[in-house]
Design an enzyme around this catalytic site. Structure first.
Site, PDB file in Angstrom:
ATOM      1  N   LYS A  13      -2.476 -18.839   4.982  1.00  0.00           N
ATOM      2  CA  LYS A  13      -1.480 -19.883   5.243  1.00  0.00           C
ATOM      3  C   LYS A  13      -1.992 -21.073   6.082  1.00  0.00           C
ATOM      4  CE  LYS A  13       2.124 -16.591   4.363  1.00  0.00           C
ATOM      5  NZ  LYS A  13       2.178 -16.502   2.913  1.00  0.00           N
TER       6      LYS A  13
ATOM      7  N   ASP B  32      -3.152  -8.033  10.511  1.00  0.00           N
ATOM      8  CA  ASP B  32      -2.902  -9.024   9.470  1.00  0.00           C
ATOM      9  C   ASP B  32      -2.181 -10.201  10.138  1.00  0.00           C
ATOM     10  OD1 ASP B  32      -2.078 -10.589   7.385  1.00  0.00           O
ATOM     11  OD2 ASP B  32      -1.252  -8.952   6.180  1.00  0.00           O
TER      12      ASP B  32
ATOM     13  N   TYR C 278       4.176  -5.931   4.377  1.00  0.00           N
ATOM     14  CA  TYR C 278       3.665  -6.664   3.222  1.00  0.00           C
ATOM     15  C   TYR C 278       2.312  -7.284   3.571  1.00  0.00           C
ATOM     16  CZ  TYR C 278       3.251 -10.073  -0.554  1.00  0.00           C
ATOM     17  OH  TYR C 278       2.802 -10.790  -1.637  1.00  0.00           O
TER      18      TYR C 278
HETATM   19  C1  LIG Z   1       1.408 -10.864   6.365  1.00  0.00           C
HETATM   20  C2  LIG Z   1       0.915 -11.277   5.033  1.00  0.00           C
HETATM   21  N1  LIG Z   1      -0.222 -10.777   4.563  1.00  0.00           N
HETATM   22  C3  LIG Z   1      -0.709 -11.141   3.364  1.00  0.00           C
HETATM   23  C4  LIG Z   1      -0.039 -12.032   2.580  1.00  0.00           C
HETATM   24  C5  LIG Z   1      -0.590 -12.417   1.239  1.00  0.00           C
HETATM   25  O1  LIG Z   1      -0.997 -13.743   1.252  1.00  0.00           O
HETATM   26  P1  LIG Z   1      -1.109 -14.573  -0.127  1.00  0.00           P
HETATM   27  O2  LIG Z   1       0.293 -14.827  -0.584  1.00  0.00           O
HETATM   28  O3  LIG Z   1      -1.853 -15.797   0.254  1.00  0.00           O
HETATM   29  O4  LIG Z   1      -1.854 -13.697  -1.072  1.00  0.00           O
HETATM   30  C6  LIG Z   1       1.156 -12.593   3.021  1.00  0.00           C
HETATM   31  C7  LIG Z   1       1.906 -13.554   2.194  1.00  0.00           C
HETATM   32  O5  LIG Z   1       3.017 -13.927   2.429  1.00  0.00           O
HETATM   33  C8  LIG Z   1       1.654 -12.195   4.272  1.00  0.00           C
HETATM   34  O6  LIG Z   1       2.796 -12.693   4.744  1.00  0.00           O
END
Ligand SMILES: Cc1ncc(COP(=O)(O)O)c(C=O)c1O
Length: 441
Positions: free
Chosen positions: A276, A249, A149
């Protein structure tokens, strides 16, 4: 929340609010990850490790807004920084010094990042990192891990939550919703986590078309399972050879150490995405890498890529992020990670003693629970674990006043102490010995 099975009884006001919200918001919600059955409680306020709901209940929070609140809720120094900024205006159409301070802090901590750009979500961070990889390499295909994700934009919404019985050859992505353009599914290739022969196969077929490979060095969706050292080393080696940019990521895994998961693994990606914790609880996203790559945004050079956003690097987020990272010293990460190790060991011991087939996964301050007799190493092994027991565990903990992520994962914070760990373990023991024990086949 002292009795068992009383979530519904104690959250009647939240229930009504959910019903009212459904009039204006589909399912009463604007966020899939914030929904859980039977309905989420509505927050009134949060402090330290606890969220207080509109019915006057107090929940011990291990969800921590999807791992964001690494200092606990409403940390006084972060709150002060935000209050001070409120007095100076909420956002401007010109830069403020706060963006220099936060960007310097991140660049100083992460060796692979010389320069960074801010945005307002992790979704935008991965979207922009992928765009940069495409612009830099002139190639259009990308590859991701099955089940990974990375937010909600089109090019990462492939093979995230699909049914594992669906037929796919491993290279064609599974759509996440009807009507996804076939071109997206052809341009996003998918391979299993920790499987280097699958990557080598993929590169031998598509290497010269691939702009980047994006993955989390610690796979959140399967309970924070870190990449094996052998896999990540080999992945770095083969991507360099094929001229494919490697994107880590670290939206969640940046909470693992001063320099993120990449510091722990000793591998430098080309680009890193953040979110985050770096916003201290305010909306945030960022991505960064070497000077060469990031120069594509330089307005003095053209630029090759225009990147804008009304609230990018807004001072409210910048000051909250700076006040957060400032408190995260190397010693604090050590403390947090030691606590995480203890929680994982104690949770595993609970299930082992009760002879409940379970695997507690995680690293650093992160943990996940799976009910299975096999190890969870990738998306498919995670999906093959007992999903009914996982649901029962989540609800059982909620009934005992503990909020986890719906997928039975959680995070610790610097507000976590002996009392909170004890409550977590005692409640898990209670749910396991009453509900889960009866579900073991
Ligand atoms: C690993 C990862 N990448 C990207 C995102 C997307 O972040 P956002 O919810 O701030 O768009 C998340 C969100 O939980 C995530 O856990």
């Amino acid at each position: 929340m002292e009795e068992y099975g009383i979530y519904e009884k104690l959250t009647t006001k939240s229930h009504s609010m959910n019903i009212e919200a459904e009039n204006y918001l589909p399912g009463g919600s604007s966020r899939a990850a914030a929904y859980f059955e039977p309905y989420p409680f509505f927050a009134d306020r949060a402090e330290g490790h606890y969220i207080y709901d509109v019915d006057g209940n107090k929940f011990l929070d291990f969800m921590l807004n999807a791992t964001t609140h690494i200092l606990g809720h409403n940390n006084p120094l972060v709150a002060d920084a935000v209050k001070k900024q409120i007095g100076k205006g909420l956002s401007y159409g010109v830069p403020a010094e706060s963006q220099i301070k936060l960007s310097k802090m991140i660049c100083d901590r992460v060796e692979s990042v010389d320069k960074i750009r801010f945005t307002n979500s992790g979704t935008e961070a991965t979207l922009n990192a992928i765009r940069l990889a495409r612009a830099f390499t002139g190639r259009h295909k990308i590859a991701k891990i099955e089940g990974g994700y990375h937010g909600t934009h089109e090019y990462v919404s492939v093979s995230v939550s699909h049914d594992i019985t669906s037929k796919q050859n491993g290279f064609l992505g599974a759509p996440e919703w009807p009507g996804q353009p076939p071109s997206v599914l052809q341009d996003v290739l998918v391979f299993p986590y920790n499987d280097i022969s699958a990557v080598e196969n993929l590169i031998s077929k598509h290497g010269n078309e691939l702009a980047c490979i994006i993955l989390e060095p610690v796979f959140s969706n399967i309970g924070y399972v870190p990449a094996s050292q052998e896999f990540i080393n080999k992945l770095r080696e083969v991507t360099v050879k094929a001229g494919i940019l490697l994107i880590f990521d670290e939206v969640q895994s940046f909470r693992l150490s001063h320099g993120g998961a990449q510091e722990k693994l000793g591998v430098k990606p080309d680009l890193t995405t953040f979110g985050k914790i770096i916003g201290g609880g305010m909306p945030v996203g960022a991505w960064g890498g070497s000077k060469d790559l990031m120069e594509l945004y330089n307005p003095l050079n053209g630029p090759v890529i225009e990147h804008s956003g009304t609230f990018n690097a807004n001072p409210m987020t910048m000051v909250a992020g700076e006040a957060t990272l400032r408190q995260l010293t190397k010693e604090k990460y050590f403390e947090l990670n030691q606590m995480g190790k203890r929680v994982r060991l104690e949770l595993q011991a609970v299930f082992d003693e009760l002879e409940i087939p379970a695997r507690v996964t995680g690293i650093g301050s992160l943990f996940g629970m799976h009910f299975a007799n096999h190890d969870v190493v990738d998306y498919r092994t995670m999906k093959l674990a007992d999903q009914h027991m996982k649901k029962a565990m989540f609800k059982g903990m909620l009934d005992r006043g503990i909020l986890l992520f719906g997928k039975c994962t959680g995070a610790l914070s610097l507000a976590t102490g002996e009392k909170e760990i004890e409550q977590l373990i005692d409640s898990a023991t209670d749910v396991a010995s009453t509900t889960l024990k009866t579900m073991v086949v």
